[in-house]
Design an enzyme around this catalytic site. Structure first.
Site, PDB file in Angstrom:
ATOM      1  N   VAL A   8      18.207  43.446 -46.639  1.00 18.54           N
ATOM      2  CA  VAL A   8      18.138  44.040 -47.962  1.00 18.54           C
ATOM      3  C   VAL A   8      19.473  44.750 -48.167  1.00 18.54           C
ATOM      4  O   VAL A   8      20.184  45.041 -47.217  1.00 18.54           O
ATOM      5  CB  VAL A   8      16.944  45.021 -48.127  1.00 18.54           C
ATOM      6  CG1 VAL A   8      15.624  44.259 -48.141  1.00 18.54           C
ATOM      7  CG2 VAL A   8      16.946  46.083 -47.053  1.00 18.54           C
ATOM      8  N   SER A   9      19.817  45.023 -49.421  1.00 21.62           N
ATOM      9  CA  SER A   9      21.158  45.522 -49.728  1.00 21.62           C
ATOM     10  C   SER A   9      21.380  46.991 -49.415  1.00 21.62           C
ATOM     11  O   SER A   9      22.507  47.410 -49.184  1.00 21.62           O
ATOM     12  CB  SER A   9      21.479  45.260 -51.198  1.00 21.62           C
ATOM     13  OG  SER A   9      21.463  43.869 -51.434  1.00 21.62           O
ATOM     14  N   THR A  10      20.311  47.800 -49.423  1.00 20.16           N
ATOM     15  CA  THR A  10      20.481  49.230 -49.180  1.00 20.16           C
ATOM     16  C   THR A  10      19.374  49.749 -48.279  1.00 20.16           C
ATOM     17  O   THR A  10      18.299  49.135 -48.163  1.00 20.16           O
ATOM     18  CB  THR A  10      20.454  50.047 -50.490  1.00 20.16           C
ATOM     19  OG1 THR A  10      19.140  49.957 -51.059  1.00 20.16           O
ATOM     20  CG2 THR A  10      21.482  49.550 -51.496  1.00 20.16           C
ATOM     21  N   GLN A  13      15.839  50.155 -49.904  1.00 18.75           N
ATOM     22  CA  GLN A  13      14.983  49.009 -50.188  1.00 18.75           C
ATOM     23  C   GLN A  13      14.106  48.707 -48.979  1.00 18.75           C
ATOM     24  O   GLN A  13      14.466  48.999 -47.845  1.00 18.75           O
ATOM     25  CB  GLN A  13      15.841  47.789 -50.535  1.00 18.75           C
ATOM     26  CG  GLN A  13      16.597  47.955 -51.841  1.00 18.75           C
ATOM     27  CD  GLN A  13      17.526  46.783 -52.117  1.00 18.75           C
ATOM     28  OE1 GLN A  13      18.181  46.277 -51.221  1.00 18.75           O
ATOM     29  NE2 GLN A  13      17.576  46.376 -53.362  1.00 18.75           N
ATOM     30  N   SER A  36      24.751  45.556 -47.500  1.00 19.11           N
ATOM     31  CA  SER A  36      25.184  44.512 -48.420  1.00 19.11           C
ATOM     32  C   SER A  36      25.512  43.222 -47.683  1.00 19.11           C
ATOM     33  O   SER A  36      25.999  43.241 -46.557  1.00 19.11           O
ATOM     34  CB  SER A  36      26.417  44.985 -49.198  1.00 19.11           C
ATOM     35  OG  SER A  36      26.953  43.921 -49.954  1.00 19.11           O
TER      36      SER A  36
END
Length: 180
Positions: A8-10, A13, A36
């Site tokens: 997941v990007s962060t 999340q 990221s």
């Protein structure tokens, strides 16, 4: 072994949807990055690439979770192929053991890269619109105690730039940008 890779990007999340899928697919080992996908400098991705061996299968929920640009995607899959490891993307139903699968991987990789570029473009447009409306001013510059005094001492040659940076708790880049 079936090896799952989740991203997941962060950190905010959650990975639950991807973890459930991995459980349903009977994955033996899972590697999770909360960072990221803009490049391959991800700790768990590196660990997973080191861990896998001939006969393993790396499974991802979708290509965009594995790589966000075509070049990185193809290089990662090539690394896996050289180790005798298969790559499976559940959403796109990619099988890299066939020429058609490799071709489709390239196409879907390009789509993931395009999606990332659209996200960045929408972000830039949103910031520009907010600026025009006076709602976005960016991050405030950090205030440093005794900045003027320390810089004056540095300019007089009483202290070195390194000492000034240390006294201010400032990075080299920030120091030179602020003293211009």
């Amino acid at each position: 072994m079936k090896i799952g890779y989740i991203r997941v990007s962060t950190a905010e999340q959650n990975t639950i949807r991807q973890e459930i899928l991995m459980t349903e697919l009977g994955v033996d080992e899972i590697y999770i990055d909360k960072i990221s996908g803009k490049n391959t400098n991800r700790p768990q991705l590196k660990a997973m690439l080191e861990y896998v061996r001939r006969g393993d299968t790396v499974i991802v929920s979708e290509i965009s979770r594995f790589a966000r640009n075509t070049k990185d995607l193809l290089e990662l899959v090539e690394m896996l192929t050289e180790k005798g490891v298969e790559f499976v993307s559940k959403k796109e139903a990619i099988d890299t053991t066939t020429p058609t699968g490799k071709f489709m991987l390239t196409i879907f990789g390009a789509v993931a890269e395009l999606e990332r570029e659209y996200i960045l473009q929408r972000q830039r447009e949103g910031i520009a619109a907010a600026k025009n409306m006076g709602k976005y001013t960016g991050r405030r510059a950090k205030e440093y105690a005794d900045f003027d005094k320390v810089i004056a001492r540095w300019r007089k040659g009483e202290i070195t730039a390194v000492k000034a940076m240390k006294d201010l708790g400032m990075s080299r880049t920030t120091f030179y940008r602020r003293v211009k």
